[in-house]
Design an enzyme around this catalytic site. Sequence first.
Site, PDB file in Angstrom:
ATOM      1  N   HIS A 299       0.819  -1.220   0.000  1.00 22.82           N
ATOM      2  CA  HIS A 299       0.000   0.000   0.000  1.00 22.82           C
ATOM      3  C   HIS A 299       0.850   1.265   0.000  1.00 22.82           C
ATOM      4  CE1 HIS A 299      -3.859  -2.260   1.516  1.00 22.82           C
ATOM      5  NE2 HIS A 299      -3.553  -2.509   0.267  1.00 22.82           N
TER       6      HIS A 299
ATOM      7  N   CYS B 135       6.093  13.286  -7.347  1.00 23.29           N
ATOM      8  CA  CYS B 135       5.353  14.311  -8.079  1.00 23.29           C
ATOM      9  C   CYS B 135       4.086  13.702  -8.685  1.00 23.29           C
ATOM     10  CB  CYS B 135       6.242  14.894  -9.174  1.00 23.29           C
ATOM     11  SG  CYS B 135       5.360  16.071 -10.210  1.00 23.29           S
TER      12      CYS B 135
HETATM   13  N1  APR Z   1      -1.858  -7.415  17.399  1.00 19.47           N
HETATM   14  C1  APR Z   1      -2.352  -8.087  16.329  1.00 19.47           C
HETATM   15  N2  APR Z   1      -3.476  -7.715  15.695  1.00 19.47           N
HETATM   16  C2  APR Z   1      -4.122  -6.636  16.150  1.00 19.47           C
HETATM   17  C3  APR Z   1      -3.656  -5.879  17.255  1.00 19.47           C
HETATM   18  C4  APR Z   1      -2.472  -6.324  17.887  1.00 19.47           C
HETATM   19  N3  APR Z   1      -1.951  -5.680  18.936  1.00 19.47           N
HETATM   20  N4  APR Z   1      -4.508  -4.848  17.453  1.00 19.47           N
HETATM   21  C5  APR Z   1      -5.461  -4.952  16.510  1.00 19.47           C
HETATM   22  N5  APR Z   1      -5.231  -6.029  15.724  1.00 19.47           N
HETATM   23  C6  APR Z   1      -5.986  -6.504  14.569  1.00 19.47           C
HETATM   24  C7  APR Z   1      -7.455  -6.173  14.589  1.00 19.47           C
HETATM   25  O1  APR Z   1      -8.168  -7.181  15.294  1.00 19.47           O
HETATM   26  C8  APR Z   1      -7.796  -6.187  13.104  1.00 19.47           C
HETATM   27  O2  APR Z   1      -8.143  -7.479  12.673  1.00 19.47           O
HETATM   28  O3  APR Z   1      -5.471  -5.830  13.450  1.00 19.47           O
HETATM   29  C9  APR Z   1      -6.474  -5.785  12.447  1.00 19.47           C
HETATM   30  C10 APR Z   1      -6.462  -4.402  11.847  1.00 19.47           C
HETATM   31  O4  APR Z   1      -7.367  -4.391  10.780  1.00 19.47           O
HETATM   32  P1  APR Z   1      -7.520  -3.105   9.837  1.00 19.47           P
HETATM   33  O5  APR Z   1      -7.645  -1.885  10.680  1.00 19.47           O
HETATM   34  O6  APR Z   1      -8.602  -3.378   8.859  1.00 19.47           O
HETATM   35  O7  APR Z   1      -6.088  -2.991   9.140  1.00 19.47           O
HETATM   36  P2  APR Z   1      -5.569  -3.703   7.832  1.00 19.47           P
HETATM   37  O8  APR Z   1      -6.091  -5.086   7.730  1.00 19.47           O
HETATM   38  O9  APR Z   1      -4.104  -3.503   7.814  1.00 19.47           O
HETATM   39  O10 APR Z   1      -6.247  -2.793   6.732  1.00 19.47           O
HETATM   40  C11 APR Z   1      -5.903  -2.990   5.401  1.00 19.47           C
HETATM   41  O11 APR Z   1      -7.137  -1.016   4.742  1.00 19.47           O
HETATM   42  O12 APR Z   1      -7.577   1.109   5.505  1.00 19.47           O
HETATM   43  C12 APR Z   1      -6.944   0.372   4.508  1.00 19.47           C
HETATM   44  O13 APR Z   1      -5.016   0.797   3.233  1.00 19.47           O
HETATM   45  C13 APR Z   1      -5.451   0.632   4.556  1.00 19.47           C
HETATM   46  O14 APR Z   1      -3.613  -0.922   4.623  1.00 19.47           O
HETATM   47  C14 APR Z   1      -4.888  -0.668   5.131  1.00 19.47           C
HETATM   48  C15 APR Z   1      -5.893  -1.689   4.648  1.00 19.47           C
END
Ligand code: APR
Length: 255
Positions: A118, A126
């Site tokens: 990402h 730019c």
């Molecule tokens: N350790 C492990 N997992 C955790 C922790 C922790 N301490 N705290 C939270 N989580 C988990 C949550 O339970 C959830 O399943 O991390 C996950 C975060 O999920 P998202 O917020 O959806 O993040 P992500 O999966 O990386 O999102 C993907 O979405 O917003 C877009 O581009 C952005 O890269 C991002 C993509």
Amino acid sequence: MIPDTLIEKLQNTQHLVILTGAGVSAESGIATFRDTLTGLWENYEAESLASEFGFLADPALVWGWYEWRRNRVLRAKPNPAHHTIAQLAKQVEKLTLITQNVDDLHERAGSCDVLHLHGSLHQPRCLICEEPYSFPEMTSLENTGDTECRIEPPRCHLCDGPIRPGVVWFDEQLPAKAWQLAQEACKNCDLMLVIGTSGVVWPVAQLPYLVAQKDINLVQINPDITSLNAVAAYNICGKAGEVLPLLYAAAFDKA
Ligand code: APR
């Protein structure tokens, strides 16, 4: 908490793939994208802050939003999850680290060749000619406090176009080379750890399924349940910064 069979698999893996999401940086105090759309930013739609359309409509708003986030990353430190992943690379024959995170905490913990699917908060370019832009040292940190959110983007030294954040916006393609390498790694690995991702954002969310389909060992580390619980061979319920050091110690620390 950590099954013996998983410890053995980790000790014997030839090619380990690790896919990380926002949960890995949570214990460093970095909020997820949507969690940051509160307080100062609660009146904005994600699409207006993370799209070319939004940038063209209000460059200072969008650049200010990413500078605000970059400021928080610069002040954060890698946590035990980032450090353990960097140490794992020294223990296994081959490790491919794939992340959805736009911070640089894996690199600051010592990981190399991270596939940033990402993009990165730290590699703007730019909008017009794609020339990379280097931030001046400690750039504009003082301008990204909790009350300031509009910052005019710098201009390209070649074509004077506006500098845009180096992240992948809605409706944009993933970086082609990194995406190809990530898919190949998932098809060729013998063990995959999926850590701290909700697994809902495609196409990255398909990577664990490439692994699960081939009956390769898929391991999820997450305090919450996700759709991957149904396909993972091992679901370790817990925080990355707590589970990973335990897993590492069980597999590699000599008694
Ligand atoms: N350790 C492990 N997992 C955790 C922790 C922790 N301490 N705290 C939270 N989580 C988990 C949550 O339970 C959830 O399943 O991390 C996950 C975060 O999920 P998202 O917020 O959806 O993040 P992500 O999966 O990386 O999102 C993907 O979405 O917003 C877009 O581009 C952005 O890269 C991002 C993509």
